[in-house]
Design an enzyme around this catalytic site. Structure first.
Site, PDB file in Angstrom:
ATOM      1  N   ASP A  80       0.823  -1.208   0.000  1.00 14.76           N
ATOM      2  CA  ASP A  80       0.000   0.000   0.000  1.00 14.76           C
ATOM      3  C   ASP A  80       0.855   1.254   0.000  1.00 14.76           C
ATOM      4  O   ASP A  80       2.021   1.241   0.407  1.00 14.76           O
ATOM      5  CB  ASP A  80      -0.954   0.017   1.197  1.00 14.76           C
ATOM      6  N   GLU A 174       0.192  -1.083   5.643  1.00 14.42           N
ATOM      7  CA  GLU A 174       1.218  -0.610   6.575  1.00 14.42           C
ATOM      8  C   GLU A 174       1.066   0.874   6.846  1.00 14.42           C
ATOM      9  O   GLU A 174       1.270   1.339   7.973  1.00 14.42           O
ATOM     10  CB  GLU A 174       2.611  -0.897   5.998  1.00 14.42           C
TER      11      GLU A 174
END
Length: 408
Positions: A80, A174
């Site tokens: 991400d 994350e």
């Protein structure tokens, strides 16, 4: 290897994988699956068995090519990208042989200037990948993914390099603090791991903040201002009073190194109700606990002047300093230190003024220091990646697996 790094990083960064802190799903956005499925396919094409679960955790294994029983090492990166800036329609730009001068980003007014970002001075002569000024780059952490993938490709092409079992993990979310939340340590089945999620050349990080969030809710009494004397309680002013009682010098913009802080992230409200959101950070566990205690003491000091206790506090721990779990296992740090020395890379072991997935994973039973990726200015339009430093990071991964095979 430079061309392969550029090609792979370009392909990955042009896939929008921005996470969403408001979402309750895992991954938090459907578009993270686009990169996960691509990586799954590419790993399978390399001949690696893969395991992609329903929460977006992609694991793969490169089997040992030696008879000796050596520790299984893992390498991790997150798919991400940050929700802090536009992450769609990324158009990577390549600067060959960077000359150290200000560089205009696309057709925008934004300039990548060494006077503002002095770390660029160390990258003169490098090949850089930058943005066109309209989006972040996403090198955080797609550079880490690229480095792991290229290291695996190299090991596949060079079977003469001896290594034990290598586990690979690509994870979601994350950037919104949820990366390890559904990470199955037993299923990953490594003795220790390294996140490829650092920044500047030479970073080897095994100390992080202890982290907590504090939400302060102030309840007021709203009456007509014309008749408010001795009756109105303004929740906004209670919030201002609360913040004024915290040390003015212990904020992010006035601290560095091992210095902790209180950071007011959000303050909103009306006369009736106001909410303050803080993050609390400190490397030292005792100081961290004292910071949380101070928040509660301020609540009590303010509430002592009222009968109905208008200030409420909710404190929740987020992660802890991974040094607590890593330092008792010095070989986990000694391995990359030996590799850095062999490659003439100066090791920078300054503490992280933040956290990584490794901060949580280390307390889940998977000790996980963090290694540089060669990127900088994360989460915004000035983000860049040094392809030259990325190449060094690939060499570090290869060196780590070689060292484990030779010395364990």
């Amino acid at each position: 290897m430079k061309n392969q790094l550029i090609d792979r990083l370009t392909r990955y960064t042009t896939i929008d994988t921005q996470s969403d802190p408001k979402s309750t799903t895992t991954p938090s956005t459907e578009k993270q699956w686009d990169l996960l499925h691509l990586l799954e396919k590419e790993l399978q094409q390399l001949g690696l068995p893969t395991d992609l679960d329903e929460n977006g955790y992609l694991f793969a294994t490169l089997e040992s090519n030696i008879d000796a029983d050596v520790p299984t090492v893992g390498f991790l990166a997150h798919v991400d990208t940050s929700p802090d800036f536009n992450a769609s329609n990324v158009k990577p730009q390549i600067i060959e042989n960077y000359d150290g001068k200000p560089y205009k980003l696309g057709n925008t007014k934004r300039v990548l200037d060494p006077k503002v970002f002095p770390e660029l001075n160390s990258l003169v002569g490098h090949t850089l990948m930058v943005t066109d000024g309209t989006s972040l780059l996403g090198a955080d952490d797609k550079a880490g993914i690229v480095e792991i993938m290229e290291a695996i490709c190299y090991l596949q092409e060079h079977p003469e390099i001896k290594h034990g079992t290598i586990r690979i993990g690509f994870t979601p979310d994350e950037e919104i603090g949820r990366g390890p939340h559904k990470f199955d340590v037993d299923r990953f089945n490594a003795d220790f791991a390294y996140t490829m999620d650092g920044s500047q050349y030479g970073e080897l990080q095994y100390e992080s903040f202890n982290a907590a969030e504090a939400v302060i809710t102030c309840h007021g009494v709203n009456v007509h201002p014309g008749s408010a004397k001795n009756a109105m309680v303004n929740a906004i002013r209670l919030g201002e009073q609360f913040d004024s009682l915290l040390p003015d010098s212990e904020v992010p913009e006035r601290t560095e190194g091992y210095e902790g802080f209180y950071h007011l992230m959000n303050f909103e409200g009306t006369v009736e109700k106001a909410t303050l959101q803080y993050i609390i950070r400190d490397h030292d566990k005792k100081q961290f606990e004292l910071r949380k205690k101070r928040i509660l003491e301020i609540r009590d000091d303010i509430n002592a002047h009222f009968e109905n206790y208008p200030v409420k506090v909710d404190i929740s721990d987020q992660y802890f300093n991974m040094a607590e779990k890593i330092l008792p296992l010095p070989h986990i740090i000694d391995i990359p230190k030996r590799v850095f020395a062999k490659l003439d890379i100066p090791a920078n072991t300054e503490p992280i003024r933040g956290g990584t997935d490794g901060s949580q994973l280390s307390f889940m039973g998977l000790p996980t220091p963090n290694i540089f990726t060669g990127c900088g200015n994360f989460h915004g339009p000035y983000e860049y990646a040094s392809i030259d430093v990325m190449e060094k990071a690939v060499q570090v991964i290869i060196g780590i697996v070689e060292d484990i095979a030779e010395n364990h």
